[in-house]
Each structure stands twice: as structure tokens, then as C-alpha cells.
Design an enzyme around this catalytic site. Structure first.
Site, mmCIF file in Angstrom:
data_model
loop_
_atom_site.group_PDB
_atom_site.id
_atom_site.type_symbol
_atom_site.label_atom_id
_atom_site.label_comp_id
_atom_site.label_asym_id
_atom_site.label_seq_id
_atom_site.Cartn_x
_atom_site.Cartn_y
_atom_site.Cartn_z
ATOM 1 N N ARG A 103 -22.053 5.622 1.359
ATOM 2 C CA ARG A 103 -21.531 6.989 1.160
ATOM 3 C C ARG A 103 -22.649 8.001 0.940
ATOM 4 N NH1 ARG A 103 -16.465 5.600 -2.755
ATOM 5 N NH2 ARG A 103 -15.082 5.012 -1.068
ATOM 6 N N LYS A 122 -0.363 -3.452 2.038
ATOM 7 C CA LYS A 122 0.402 -2.252 1.662
ATOM 8 C C LYS A 122 1.071 -1.614 2.875
ATOM 9 C CE LYS A 122 -2.782 -1.187 -1.922
ATOM 10 N NZ LYS A 122 -4.065 -1.150 -1.213
ATOM 11 N N GLY A 147 -11.980 -1.110 2.343
ATOM 12 C CA GLY A 147 -12.984 -1.962 1.692
ATOM 13 C C GLY A 147 -12.955 -3.398 2.184
ATOM 14 N N GLY A 169 -8.168 5.078 2.253
ATOM 15 C CA GLY A 169 -6.930 5.841 2.101
ATOM 16 C C GLY A 169 -6.954 7.124 2.919
HETATM 17 P P1 AMP Z 1 -4.550 -3.384 1.906
HETATM 18 O O1 AMP Z 1 -5.046 -2.720 0.669
HETATM 19 O O2 AMP Z 1 -3.186 -2.944 2.323
HETATM 20 O O3 AMP Z 1 -5.543 -3.304 3.057
HETATM 21 O O4 AMP Z 1 -4.405 -4.925 1.531
HETATM 22 C C1 AMP Z 1 -5.491 -5.777 1.327
HETATM 23 C C2 AMP Z 1 -5.017 -7.047 0.691
HETATM 24 O O5 AMP Z 1 -4.021 -7.639 1.491
HETATM 25 C C3 AMP Z 1 -6.095 -8.097 0.519
HETATM 26 O O6 AMP Z 1 -6.359 -8.246 -0.841
HETATM 27 C C4 AMP Z 1 -5.490 -9.355 1.121
HETATM 28 O O7 AMP Z 1 -5.678 -10.488 0.320
HETATM 29 C C5 AMP Z 1 -4.020 -9.015 1.190
HETATM 30 N N1 AMP Z 1 -3.307 -9.760 2.238
HETATM 31 C C6 AMP Z 1 -3.567 -9.792 3.546
HETATM 32 N N2 AMP Z 1 -2.730 -10.646 4.167
HETATM 33 C C7 AMP Z 1 -1.943 -11.191 3.245
HETATM 34 C C8 AMP Z 1 -0.898 -12.156 3.267
HETATM 35 N N3 AMP Z 1 -0.519 -12.732 4.389
HETATM 36 N N4 AMP Z 1 -0.310 -12.474 2.097
HETATM 37 C C9 AMP Z 1 -0.705 -11.894 0.937
HETATM 38 N N5 AMP Z 1 -1.681 -10.966 0.846
HETATM 39 C C10 AMP Z 1 -2.290 -10.620 1.989
#
Ligand code: AMP
Length: 402
Positions: free
Chosen positions: A39, A203, A361, A384
Site C-alpha cells: 500500500r 461472504k 487478502g 472490499g
Molecule cells: P471472503 O472473505 O468472502 O473472501 O472469504 C474468505 C474465507 O472463505 C477464507 O477464510 C476461506 O477459508 C473461506 N472459505 C472458502 N471456501 C470455503 C468453503 N468451502 N467452506 C468454508 N469456508 C470457505
């Protein structure tokens, strides 16, 4: 998107004090050694341009989440030596970001000098859009420059209120300009085709609106990780105990997308198989299963080998690629193979001339694990903010500059 937004190139900073809002919220170890300075690196061209024009610079930033309390642990002072070395000018520091003494320090600045002020979030007003706090900050510069892309989606005082006090004397910095330009390649389908968007992570509620917008511009939308299970469930598949976030809300949006874009729905590609686990841990028992046949008691934690092959084949024929979110629980070594394979494939095709933009991240961390982060065309400084930009609305921090 960029045409009405002034950039630092529209100003001459000679004898002017630039009040630059940056995001120097960098990760540090216990002895405050910076572990990833991306950054800061990306904001240096903005600072250098102003210095080269003999302007004066006041830097404001947040660091961590002190929640309105002036905590020593959250001071920005540790950056003084680092910045002085990087910029080859001596950077001074003052332990507050507003007030009479801060103003005196600003007034003493000579052309080509830099003053770093203390963490904005030592004031709770920073995170609450506050006019008085913005007014106090506005006394510290002649021209407002926003170079903090990663917080441009936040309604925080220094992002959305402060620019109002600068009339026409406000603009974005070079980091912001680059982020907007690159994102426009996806938003308006300006990039070379095929354009592929790869979304993963957990998410789904924060990413689902993007699909609705990008379906108009992308050639392929690949959905992996926890994002994929609502899609499978809605189609009648069995997902066992796999992660499913805010299903009712997601179901509504998905039904709308399926209905509204019937003729385009083929551009959305889902995983075919998964590595399923009998518990949420690295050492769990695993089975490779079709994604729509996961029995109760089992959960999909990574994409399977056939999906890796399918997704990588699409990525390999793409010319413009955006990726946000891991393909599985990549933090567990045994479920990281899907995410790491995608990271390597994107890096490889970038070397062959494709354009790649990666944010979030986790996706960036997986590139680093594979040692291929340097091969990517651009690592976005905002997860985000990147996602919000890809929805149809302009980020509040950018709107505030117009
Ligand atoms: P995000 O902040 O939406 O990008 O989510 C990231 C998180 O999603 C990471 O900590 C991953 O461990 C989790 N993640 C990805 N795939 C899966 C899954 N199939 N089941 C549970 N958690 C997941």
C-alpha cells in the site's frame, strides 16, 4: 467513470500544501517491522509527484482499529524512518492529527517537506462522518488528495466529508487512478476478451450483486469456494453441511438473476466436484465427491481435481482476468490445492500476456505462498473497495471528489 474526476495531474503543487489521505494501515510484526508494504509503495508515486513540483505534503491515515482511543500501540510514528528512507527526504511527525500545534507544524513546512500526522482513528469522529472533525482537518492543506482506495468504500470523515471543504481543490492520487482504470476494464468490458471473473470465499452476500452487474460484461464467471453452495442448493443438489451464508437472502437474489438473465446464465460456471471433509479441520477424513452429492455430516472444503481442470482451462484461454476469494479453506494445507492451482495458472497466463487483477487478502496470500505474486499485472490494495466498485454504484470516496 474517470472522466469527471480530477487527479493530481490536474494540479500544480508548487507552494501548495497537499493534504493526502492514504491508507498506511500496513501489516507489521511485533517489533513494528512492515511485513507487506504494498500500500505504501503504490502511494509513493503520488507523493513524489507533489515533491517534484515543490509542494508541501501533510499525510493523514488510519492504522488498525483503536476505536477513538489514542493507543500507543496504534501510533503511526513507526513509519517515520521507513518513509524517510523510501522517499529520501526527512519526514517529520506530529502526535495528533488536528489542533493548533498540528496547524503550526503545517505552517512551518517548506516546499518539498513532508509531515506525517497521527492516526485519524484516535478520534471516534473519523468513522462517523463528522463535519467538525472534517473542518479541523481541512485547515491542514490547500489541496485534498485521496489516495486511499482501500477505504474509498467507507463513509468515513476523511473520505467523504473532508473533501467538501476544499471546493474544486480536490483530486485523487495515482494509486486511486490506477485502481479505477484497471477496474473499468471489467466494469465496462473494456479489457481484451475473453474476460473472466473468478469469485470465491465465503461472504456470498457481499459478492452476489457483482454477479448481477458483471454478467453484462464478462465472458466467463467462475464461482468457487463457499460461494458455490447456494447455487448448487438452489438447483436441487445435496450440499451436506457445507458452508451456506445468509441463504434466504441469497436465494432471492439468485432466483432473480436466473430469471432475468436466462439467456446469459451459461457464462456462470460452477464446480463439478469437491474435496469433502467429515469435520472442519486440516486432518479431517476426505472424499472427492460430485458437488451436488455431498451427504449430511460432510462438507465441501476445496474444489476437486475435475473442477481445477475445468477452471484452469477457462483461465488459460482468457485475456483479462479478475480474481477475488479463495476456492476453498486454503488456510488448511490439505484444502489449499484448488486455490493454489488457480493462483499459479493466473500467474502463468499473465506471463504469456494476459492482464490479471487480483484483490482480497486471501487470494493475494495464496499467490505469495506460490511465490507468484510478482507475476500478476496488478494486486488491488482494496478487497472490499474492489468488490464494491464492481457493483453498479460509484464508491463514496470517489463521488466525494466530483
Ligand atoms: P471472503 O472473505 O468472502 O473472501 O472469504 C474468505 C474465507 O472463505 C477464507 O477464510 C476461506 O477459508 C473461506 N472459505 C472458502 N471456501 C470455503 C468453503 N468451502 N467452506 C468454508 N469456508 C470457505
Amino acid at each position: 467513470m474517470t472522466k469527471d474526476i480530477k487527479t493530481i495531474d490536474d494540479f500544480n503543487f508548487e507552494n501548495q500544501t497537499a493534504l493526502i489521505r492514504v491508507d498506511f494501515n500496513v501489516p507489521v510484526n511485533k517489533s513494528y517491522k512492515i511485513t507487506d508494504d504494498t500500500r505504501i509503495q503504490y502511494s509513493i508515486p503520488t507523493i513524489q509527484k507533489i515533491l517534484s513540483e515543490k509542494g508541501k505534503i501533510v499525510i493523514i491515515s488510519h492504522f488498525g482499529r483503536p476505536k477513538g482511543v489514542p493507543l500507543k500501540t496504534h501510533s503511526l510514528k513507526f513509519l517515520v524512518d521507513y518513509l524517510s528512507q523510501k522517499l529520501k527526504v526527512s519526514v517529520s511527525f506530529f502526535g495528533d492529527c488536528i489542533g493548533e500545534t498540528a496547524l503550526k507544524k503545517v505552517n512551518k513546512l517548506k516546499n518539498g517537506e513532508i509531515l506525517l500526522l497521527e492516526n485519524l482513528r484516535f478520534y471516534k469522529e473519523e468513522e462517523k462522518e463528522n463535519d467538525n472533525f472534517a473542518f479541523e482537518l481541512s485547515k491542514l492543506g490547500d489541496i485534498y488528495v485521496n489516495d486511499a482506495f482501500s477505504v474509498a468504500h467507507r463513509f468515513h470523515t476523511s473520505i467523504t466529508v473532508l473533501p467538501k471543504f476544499f471546493g474544486k481543490k480536490k483530486c485523487i492520487g495515482l494509486l486511486m487512478k490506477r485502481e479505477i482504470q484497471y477496474l473499468n476494464q471489467f466494469l465496462y468490458g473494456k479489457g481484451k476478451r475473453p474476460i473472466t471473473i473468478l469469485l470465491g470465499g465465503s461472504k456470498i452476500s457481499s459478492k452476489i450483486d457483482i454477479i448481477e452487474n458483471l454478467i453484462n460484461f464478462a465472458d466467463y464467471i467462475l464461482i468457487g469456494g463457499g460461494m458455490s453452495y447456494p447455487f448448487i442448493k438452489i438447483k436441487g443438489g445435496k450440499i451436506g453441511n457445507s458452508l451456506i451464508e445468509e441463504y434466504e437472502k441469497t436465494e432471492k437474489t439468485l432466483k432473480k438473476i436466473f430469471h432475468k438473465y436466462q439467456n446469459k446464465i451459461d457464462i456462470i460456471h460452477l464446480p463439478i466436484d469437491v474435496i469433502a471433509a467429515d469435520s472442519f479441520k486440516n486432518e479431517a477424513h476426505t472424499k472427492t465427491l460430485p458437488i451436488d452429492s455431498i451427504p449430511n455430516g460432510w462438507m465441501g472444503l476445496d474444489i476437486g481435481p475435475r473442477t481445477i481442470k475445468k477452471f484452469c482451462a477457462i483461465i488459460e484461454k482468457s485475456k483479462t482476468i479478475l480474481w477475488n476469494g479463495p476456492m476453498g479453506v486454503f488456510e488448511f494445507q490439505n484444502f489449499s490445492s484448488g486455490t493454489r492451482s488457480i493462483a499459479k495458472t493466473i500467474a502463468n497466463i499473465t506471463e504469456k500476456g494476459a492482464f490479471s487483477l487480483i484483490g482480497g487478502g486471501d487470494s493475494i496470500a495464496s499467490l505469495r505462498i506460490e511465490n507468484c505474486d510478482k507475476k500478476i499485472s496488478y494486486l488491488s490494495t482494496g478487497g472490499g473497495a474492489m468488490l464494491d466498485s464492481l457493483k453498479s454504484e460509484m464508491l463514496p470516496g470517489i463521488k466525494a471528489i466530483i
